[in-house]
Structure formats: C-alpha cells, structure tokens
Design a protein around this motif. Structure first.
Motif, PDB file in Angstrom:
ATOM      1  N   LYS A   1       0.820  -1.215   0.000  1.00 18.79           N
ATOM      2  CA  LYS A   1       0.000   0.000   0.000  1.00 18.79           C
ATOM      3  C   LYS A   1       0.857   1.270   0.000  1.00 18.79           C
ATOM      4  CE  LYS A   1      -2.680  -1.229   3.597  1.00 18.79           C
ATOM      5  NZ  LYS A   1      -2.545  -2.662   3.873  1.00 18.79           N
ATOM      6  N   ARG A   2       2.165   1.103   0.236  1.00 16.66           N
ATOM      7  CA  ARG A   2       3.009   2.296   0.331  1.00 16.66           C
ATOM      8  C   ARG A   2       4.292   2.123  -0.486  1.00 16.66           C
ATOM      9  NH1 ARG A   2       6.270   5.474   3.905  1.00 16.66           N
ATOM     10  NH2 ARG A   2       7.030   3.688   5.060  1.00 16.66           N
ATOM     11  N   PRO A   3       4.253   2.467  -1.791  1.00 14.93           N
ATOM     12  CA  PRO A   3       5.450   2.311  -2.624  1.00 14.93           C
ATOM     13  C   PRO A   3       6.594   3.208  -2.142  1.00 14.93           C
ATOM     14  CG  PRO A   3       3.654   3.338  -3.865  1.00 14.93           C
ATOM     15  CD  PRO A   3       3.105   3.010  -2.524  1.00 14.93           C
TER      16      PRO A   3
ATOM     17  N   GLY B   1      19.028  12.914  -0.730  1.00 18.71           N
ATOM     18  CA  GLY B   1      17.581  13.080  -0.616  1.00 18.71           C
ATOM     19  C   GLY B   1      17.184  13.066   0.842  1.00 18.71           C
ATOM     20  N   PRO B   2      15.952  13.512   1.124  1.00 18.46           N
ATOM     21  CA  PRO B   2      15.511  13.600   2.512  1.00 18.46           C
ATOM     22  C   PRO B   2      15.468  12.229   3.185  1.00 18.46           C
ATOM     23  CG  PRO B   2      13.689  14.026   1.004  1.00 18.46           C
ATOM     24  CD  PRO B   2      14.928  13.956   0.178  1.00 18.46           C
ATOM     25  N   SER B   3      15.501  12.243   4.497  1.00 15.00           N
ATOM     26  CA  SER B   3      15.380  11.018   5.269  1.00 15.00           C
ATOM     27  C   SER B   3      14.064  10.326   4.912  1.00 15.00           C
ATOM     28  CB  SER B   3      15.431  11.405   6.745  1.00 15.00           C
ATOM     29  OG  SER B   3      15.175  10.283   7.520  1.00 15.00           O
ATOM     30  N   GLY B   4      14.137   9.016   4.695  1.00 17.29           N
ATOM     31  CA  GLY B   4      12.930   8.273   4.339  1.00 17.29           C
ATOM     32  C   GLY B   4      12.689   8.192   2.843  1.00 17.29           C
ATOM     33  N   ALA B   5      13.562   8.800   2.048  1.00 13.64           N
ATOM     34  CA  ALA B   5      13.373   8.823   0.590  1.00 13.64           C
ATOM     35  C   ALA B   5      13.583   7.464  -0.062  1.00 13.64           C
ATOM     36  CB  ALA B   5      14.310   9.848  -0.042  1.00 13.64           C
ATOM     37  N   GLY B   6      14.273   6.559   0.635  1.00 12.98           N
ATOM     38  CA  GLY B   6      14.515   5.237   0.050  1.00 12.98           C
ATOM     39  C   GLY B   6      15.957   5.000  -0.341  1.00 12.98           C
ATOM     40  N   LYS B   7      16.866   5.847   0.143  1.00  8.85           N
ATOM     41  CA  LYS B   7      18.282   5.748  -0.228  1.00  8.85           C
ATOM     42  C   LYS B   7      18.894   4.431   0.254  1.00  8.85           C
ATOM     43  CE  LYS B   7      19.395   9.612   1.949  1.00  8.85           C
ATOM     44  NZ  LYS B   7      18.077   9.951   2.532  1.00  8.85           N
ATOM     45  N   SER B   8      18.716   4.126   1.543  1.00  9.61           N
ATOM     46  CA  SER B   8      19.288   2.881   2.071  1.00  9.61           C
ATOM     47  C   SER B   8      18.612   1.670   1.455  1.00  9.61           C
ATOM     48  CB  SER B   8      19.152   2.814   3.594  1.00  9.61           C
ATOM     49  OG  SER B   8      19.906   3.845   4.162  1.00  9.61           O
ATOM     50  N   THR B   9      17.332   1.820   1.138  1.00  9.01           N
ATOM     51  CA  THR B   9      16.610   0.719   0.487  1.00  9.01           C
ATOM     52  C   THR B   9      17.293   0.336  -0.818  1.00  9.01           C
ATOM     53  OG1 THR B   9      14.528   1.387   1.512  1.00  9.01           O
ATOM     54  CG2 THR B   9      14.364   0.048  -0.482  1.00  9.01           C
ATOM     55  N   LEU B  10      17.770   1.326  -1.585  1.00 10.03           N
ATOM     56  CA  LEU B  10      18.477   1.041  -2.838  1.00 10.03           C
ATOM     57  C   LEU B  10      19.653   0.112  -2.606  1.00 10.03           C
ATOM     58  CD1 LEU B  10      18.740   4.508  -4.646  1.00 10.03           C
ATOM     59  CD2 LEU B  10      17.406   2.539  -5.358  1.00 10.03           C
ATOM     60  N   SER B  11      20.422   0.375  -1.521  1.00 11.61           N
ATOM     61  CA  SER B  11      21.596  -0.470  -1.287  1.00 11.61           C
ATOM     62  C   SER B  11      21.187  -1.863  -0.831  1.00 11.61           C
ATOM     63  CB  SER B  11      22.567   0.195  -0.309  1.00 11.61           C
ATOM     64  OG  SER B  11      22.004   0.302   0.958  1.00 11.61           O
ATOM     65  N   ARG B  12      20.104  -1.963  -0.056  1.00 13.65           N
ATOM     66  CA  ARG B  12      19.635  -3.298   0.353  1.00 13.65           C
ATOM     67  C   ARG B  12      19.154  -4.092  -0.852  1.00 13.65           C
ATOM     68  NH1 ARG B  12      15.895  -0.601   4.421  1.00 13.65           N
ATOM     69  NH2 ARG B  12      17.481   0.587   5.520  1.00 13.65           N
ATOM     70  N   LEU B  13      18.560  -3.410  -1.831  1.00 13.36           N
ATOM     71  CA  LEU B  13      18.080  -4.097  -3.028  1.00 13.36           C
ATOM     72  C   LEU B  13      19.251  -4.623  -3.856  1.00 13.36           C
ATOM     73  CD1 LEU B  13      15.150  -1.753  -4.123  1.00 13.36           C
ATOM     74  CD2 LEU B  13      15.002  -3.926  -2.892  1.00 13.36           C
TER      75      LEU B  13
ATOM     76  N   PHE C   1      18.577  -8.217  -0.535  1.00 12.04           N
ATOM     77  CA  PHE C   1      17.942  -8.528   0.747  1.00 12.04           C
ATOM     78  C   PHE C   1      16.427  -8.611   0.560  1.00 12.04           C
ATOM     79  CE2 PHE C   1      21.620  -6.496   3.306  1.00 12.04           C
ATOM     80  CZ  PHE C   1      22.302  -7.696   3.269  1.00 12.04           C
ATOM     81  N   TYR C   2      15.929  -7.872  -0.421  1.00 12.44           N
ATOM     82  CA  TYR C   2      14.507  -7.919  -0.750  1.00 12.44           C
ATOM     83  C   TYR C   2      14.384  -8.070  -2.256  1.00 12.44           C
ATOM     84  CZ  TYR C   2      14.139  -5.679   3.821  1.00 12.44           C
ATOM     85  OH  TYR C   2      14.245  -5.376   5.147  1.00 12.44           O
ATOM     86  N   ASP C   3      13.256  -8.628  -2.711  1.00 13.33           N
ATOM     87  CA  ASP C   3      13.017  -8.722  -4.148  1.00 13.33           C
ATOM     88  C   ASP C   3      12.228  -7.511  -4.609  1.00 13.33           C
ATOM     89  OD1 ASP C   3      14.332 -11.091  -4.791  1.00 13.33           O
ATOM     90  OD2 ASP C   3      12.685 -12.283  -3.950  1.00 13.33           O
TER      91      ASP C   3
HETATM   92  P1  ADP Z   1      16.541   6.734   3.592  1.00 13.22           P
HETATM   93  O1  ADP Z   1      17.755   5.863   3.557  1.00 13.22           O
HETATM   94  O2  ADP Z   1      16.406   7.604   2.383  1.00 13.22           O
HETATM   95  O3  ADP Z   1      16.420   7.520   4.845  1.00 13.22           O
HETATM   96  P2  ADP Z   1      15.122   4.209   3.752  1.00 13.22           P
HETATM   97  O4  ADP Z   1      15.474   3.513   2.503  1.00 13.22           O
HETATM   98  O5  ADP Z   1      15.838   3.802   4.997  1.00 13.22           O
HETATM   99  O6  ADP Z   1      15.249   5.794   3.521  1.00 13.22           O
HETATM  100  O7  ADP Z   1      13.563   4.062   4.025  1.00 13.22           O
HETATM  101  C1  ADP Z   1      12.588   4.425   3.066  1.00 13.22           C
HETATM  102  C2  ADP Z   1      11.213   4.220   3.639  1.00 13.22           C
HETATM  103  O8  ADP Z   1      10.981   2.827   3.835  1.00 13.22           O
HETATM  104  C3  ADP Z   1      10.988   4.873   4.994  1.00 13.22           C
HETATM  105  O9  ADP Z   1       9.697   5.407   5.004  1.00 13.22           O
HETATM  106  C4  ADP Z   1      11.128   3.740   5.964  1.00 13.22           C
HETATM  107  O10 ADP Z   1      10.320   3.979   7.093  1.00 13.22           O
HETATM  108  C5  ADP Z   1      10.636   2.560   5.185  1.00 13.22           C
HETATM  109  N1  ADP Z   1      11.313   1.310   5.584  1.00 13.22           N
HETATM  110  C6  ADP Z   1      12.644   1.117   5.655  1.00 13.22           C
HETATM  111  N2  ADP Z   1      12.917  -0.131   6.007  1.00 13.22           N
HETATM  112  C7  ADP Z   1      11.745  -0.775   6.177  1.00 13.22           C
HETATM  113  C8  ADP Z   1      11.351  -2.114   6.529  1.00 13.22           C
HETATM  114  N3  ADP Z   1      12.266  -3.053   6.792  1.00 13.22           N
HETATM  115  N4  ADP Z   1      10.039  -2.393   6.594  1.00 13.22           N
HETATM  116  C9  ADP Z   1       9.114  -1.439   6.321  1.00 13.22           C
HETATM  117  N5  ADP Z   1       9.408  -0.172   5.973  1.00 13.22           N
HETATM  118  C10 ADP Z   1      10.687   0.165   5.896  1.00 13.22           C
END
Ligand code: ADP
Ligand code: ADP
Length: 229
Positions: free
Chosen positions: A16-18, A37-49, A53-55
């Motif tokens: 529900k929350r892309p 980018g701002p905190s929560g933008a998805g920056k760390s998510t890019l590195s986990r992908l 770690f996630y599909d």
């Molecule tokens: P950034 O590195 O830009 O601060 P993140 O990639 O850490 O952003 O997080 C992006 C969004 O995904 C945030 O809203 C965060 O709350 C959410 N998020 C991060 N990790 C998880 C997780 N394991 N499960 C659910 N939501 C997550």
C-alpha cells in the motif's frame, strides 16, 4: 568490472506504500554516483536491493549486465563492500575484525590495508597491537577508529563495488574530514555508490542523484546542482 544498472525499479515494503516508483540509473565501472535526498526517501533501500535482501516488484537490477536475480546472494556479498554509518565491531581482536571474510590474508596484506585506512600507527601503538581485543569486553574505540577498521576491512576485501551509506555522518566534522581522505583511497577507481545527506561530502562524485518521493527528482554534477539551487 563492476558496473551497476538500476532499470525502472519499483519496490514497496508494504504494497500500500510504494517506496521506489520506477528508479533508473547507472554507476559505470570505476565511477562514483552519490544518492542524496531527505530522510525516508529510500536511499538505504536502494543499497539493500543491490544486495538482494529484498526482491523488487518490477524492473531490474544488474551488475556487469547480469540480472542479480541470477546471482547467488553469496557472490553478491563478495562483490559488494559496504562501509555503514555506524560500524559494529565483533568482540574479537583488531586482526580478526580487519581480516573478517578474508582469514587467509597475510600479515603484510593486513598491515598494508590498515596503513591505507590510516589506522596502522594507532594499532601499532597499542600494547597488544593487532591482537588487542575490541568490542564489548575489549578496547572502546572511537567512532572514527571503528570506521577506519571498517575501511581497512573493505580495502583488504577489495570488492569491485563499494557502498558508502552515510559513512561519515555519525562523526564530528574534524573526524569526518579525516575519514573522508581514507574513503577517497578506498573508492578510487572502484564502482562506488555513496549515500549522503550533505552535498559538501560528495564533491568528487561523478554524478549526483536526488531521490524524492520514490522518484529521481534531479540529477547532475555537483556544480550543476549547486548553481541551480
Ligand atoms: P533513507 O535511507 O532515504 O532515509 P530508507 O530507505 O531507509 O530511507 O527508508 C525508506 C522508507 O521505507 C521509509 O519510510 C522507511 O520507514 C521505510 N522502511 C525502511 N525499512 C523498512 C522495513 N524493513 N520495513 C518497512 N518499511 C521500511
Ligand atoms: P572517480 O573514480 O570518478 O575518479 P573516486 O572514486 O576516485 O572517483 O572518488 C569519488 C569521490 O567520492 C571521492 O573523491 C570522495 O570525495 C567521494 N566520496 C567517497 N566516499 C564518500 C563518502 N562516504 N561520503 C561522501 N563522499 C564520498
């Protein structure tokens, strides 16, 4: 060796929350791209992908033209080195912490890595040298010293791809400046993805990508972004 390609990547932890709504960029082999980018933008998510770690739900991520879905997580881990924001060391010796994942490294290789990470003289000044215990029951190292150990580990591992995830943001500015020069050594000629929130720390990046609300809001060189904003 080590080019990274994100092609129209879509990802959500919760459907529900892309978090990423179609992100495309390249890190050419040996180049450095910074993601800001701002905190929560998805920056760390890019590195986990990138580590798988996630599909991802849609799009593709590839390394040297090979889709990472066709690569084992083990080989991804050996191809990618990471210096995180806060390094947590193992409760073991400094030598173990530097050699981690590379136990066969020689003494000379380990010392050379510590030298390049600019922590060799510090370690040699300790009564127990490389055999000094660190972590919970050992020596309490400062944030900067821990980062240098992590950098030495990465230099020894010599991965083709490097991720620096806010690697200096937990440090005071004097220490940050010193660590930056050690990071310059490790990122030189290596495919590097830098995640940062301050433009001042990414002066040397070949391209800067601004991530906002799950899409690339802006991209360009450091100078282009400074003159525009
Ligand atoms: P950034 O590195 O830009 O601060 P993140 O990639 O850490 O952003 O997080 C992006 C969004 O995904 C945030 O809203 C965060 O709350 C959410 N998020 C991060 N990790 C998880 C997780 N394991 N499960 C659910 N939501 C997550
Ligand atoms: P190139 O391969 O294009 O010559 P380098 O990899 O040598 O580029 O260096 C890229 C630049 O990225 C470095 O000069 C440095 O300023 C910057 N950089 C490296 N690591 C970090 C980091 N953790 N935080 C901010 N900037 C970094």
């Amino acid at each position: 060796r080590g080019s990274v390609h994100f092609d129209n990547v879509e990802f959500a932890y919760d459907p529900k929350r892309p978090i990423l709504k179609g992100v495309s960029f390249d890190v050419p082999a040996g180049k450095t791209v910074a993601i800001v980018g701002p905190s929560g933008a998805g920056k760390s998510t890019l590195s986990r992908l990138l580590f798988r770690f996630y599909d991802i739900q849609s799009g593709s991520i590839s390394i040297d033209g090979q889709d990472i879905r066709d690569v084992t997580q083990e080989s991804l881990r050996s191809a990618i080195g990471m210096v995180p924001q806060d390094t947590v060391l193992f409760n073991d010796t400094i030598a173990y912490n530097i050699r981690y994942g590379r136990i066969s490294a020689t003494e000379a290789e380990m010392r050379n890595a510590a030298e390049l990470a600019q922590i060799g003289p510090f370690i040699e000044s300790l009564p127990e040298g490389y055999n000094a215990m660190v972590g919970e029951r050992g020596l309490k190292l400062s944030g900067g010293e821990k980062q240098r150990v992590a950098i030495a580990r990465t230099i020894l591992k010599a991965p083709p791809i490097l991720i620096l995830d806010e690697a200096t943001s937990a440090l005071d500015s004097a220490t940050e400046h010193e660590i930056q020069s050690a990071l310059d050594v490790v990122s030189r000629n290596r495919t590097t993805l830098v995640i940062a929130h301050r433009l001042s720390t990414i002066i040397g990046a070949d391209e800067i990508i601004v991530l906002k609300d799950g899409v690339i809001a802006e991209r360009g060189t450091h100078l282009m972004l400074l003159t525009k904003n």
